[in-house]
Design an enzyme around this catalytic site. Structure first.
Site, PDB file in Angstrom:
ATOM      1  N   HIS A   1     -33.187 -75.748  76.215  1.00  0.00           N
ATOM      2  CA  HIS A   1     -33.615 -74.537  77.080  1.00  0.00           C
ATOM      3  C   HIS A   1     -34.358 -73.545  76.468  1.00  0.00           C
ATOM      4  O   HIS A   1     -34.480 -73.303  75.362  1.00  0.00           O
ATOM      5  CB  HIS A   1     -32.340 -73.948  77.830  1.00  0.00           C
ATOM      6  CG  HIS A   1     -31.400 -74.724  78.671  1.00  0.00           C
ATOM      7  ND1 HIS A   1     -30.583 -74.312  79.548  1.00  0.00           N
ATOM      8  CD2 HIS A   1     -31.660 -76.130  78.790  1.00  0.00           C
ATOM      9  CE1 HIS A   1     -30.013 -75.129  80.254  1.00  0.00           C
ATOM     10  NE2 HIS A   1     -30.595 -76.467  79.756  1.00  0.00           N
TER      11      HIS A   1
ATOM     12  N   GLU B   1     -34.088 -70.224  76.273  1.00  0.00           N
ATOM     13  CA  GLU B   1     -33.477 -69.411  75.618  1.00  0.00           C
ATOM     14  C   GLU B   1     -33.010 -70.061  74.001  1.00  0.00           C
ATOM     15  O   GLU B   1     -33.066 -69.138  73.064  1.00  0.00           O
ATOM     16  CB  GLU B   1     -32.155 -68.776  76.179  1.00  0.00           C
ATOM     17  CG  GLU B   1     -32.291 -68.016  77.367  1.00  0.00           C
ATOM     18  CD  GLU B   1     -32.584 -68.967  78.679  1.00  0.00           C
ATOM     19  OE1 GLU B   1     -32.617 -68.408  80.026  1.00  0.00           O
ATOM     20  OE2 GLU B   1     -32.772 -70.258  78.596  1.00  0.00           O
TER      21      GLU B   1
ATOM     22  N   CYS C   1     -28.230 -69.748  81.647  1.00  0.00           N
ATOM     23  CA  CYS C   1     -27.086 -70.800  82.137  1.00  0.00           C
ATOM     24  C   CYS C   1     -25.863 -70.321  81.231  1.00  0.00           C
ATOM     25  O   CYS C   1     -25.987 -69.773  80.047  1.00  0.00           O
ATOM     26  CB  CYS C   1     -27.552 -72.267  81.804  1.00  0.00           C
ATOM     27  SG  CYS C   1     -27.488 -72.771  80.264  1.00  0.00           S
TER      28      CYS C   1
ATOM     29  N   CYS D   1     -26.526 -71.227  77.305  1.00  0.00           N
ATOM     30  CA  CYS D   1     -27.660 -70.286  76.786  1.00  0.00           C
ATOM     31  C   CYS D   1     -26.807 -68.851  76.392  1.00  0.00           C
ATOM     32  O   CYS D   1     -26.824 -68.316  75.350  1.00  0.00           O
ATOM     33  CB  CYS D   1     -28.694 -70.121  77.514  1.00  0.00           C
ATOM     34  SG  CYS D   1     -29.806 -71.663  77.421  1.00  0.00           S
TER      35      CYS D   1
END
Length: 153
Positions: free
Chosen positions: A53, A55, A83, A86
């Site tokens: 992801h 992040e 999410c 993260c």
């Protein structure tokens, strides 16, 4: 001088560029002391890595740049609502501030909301969709694992 709005705009531009490459619409910026330390975009499709992801890519790059897993004093600016994975990683890294531009409600019509995961994680383990079990297996021939870790030189 850069402002939170400026950092969010950078994250959003990263997300747009990622969409233009055929990837998911997420970008993130790690900032420390008002300066961009690292950036990242969602690379799940390119890498077939479900943890890639934006992040996480940004905090991995920031940690490498700092030479430390400790990101205390850092802020993350993300194009979308982080999410749970993260969010947990940022907490573990010591990130002290998170700001995002698009909410789970904004993403829901496009299948980009993680609200259901947040809701499931809020339930007791026994009620969550994923089976979670504690089974206290120990290796009798070895010193306790955590004790071994604490005693390392």
């Amino acid at each position: 001088m850069s402002t939170p709005d400026t950092f969010l705009r950078t994250a959003i531009e990263l997300a747009y560029a990622n969409v233009e490459r055929g990837a998911r619409p997420f970008g993130a910026v790690v900032v420390k002391n008002g300066e961009v330390l690292a950036t990242g975009v969602n690379e799940v499709i390119r890498t077939n890595d479900p943890t890639a992801h934006a992040e996480l890519m940004a905090i991995r790059a920031a940690s490498q740049k700092l030479g430390s897993p400790n990101l205390a004093g850092c802020a993350v600016f993300a194009s979308g609502h982080p999410c749970p994975m993260c969010m947990a990683a940022m907490r573990l890294a010591g990130v002290t501030e998170i700001t995002y531009a698009y909410s789970n409600d904004d993403g829901a019509p496009y299948g980009l909301s993680t609200a259901a995961i947040y809701a499931d994680l809020a339930k007791p383990f026994s009620e969550q969709a994923m089976k979670i079990a504690y089974l206290p297996v120990r290796l009798q021939s070895r010193v306790d694992l955590y004790e071994a870790w604490q005693g390392r030189s």
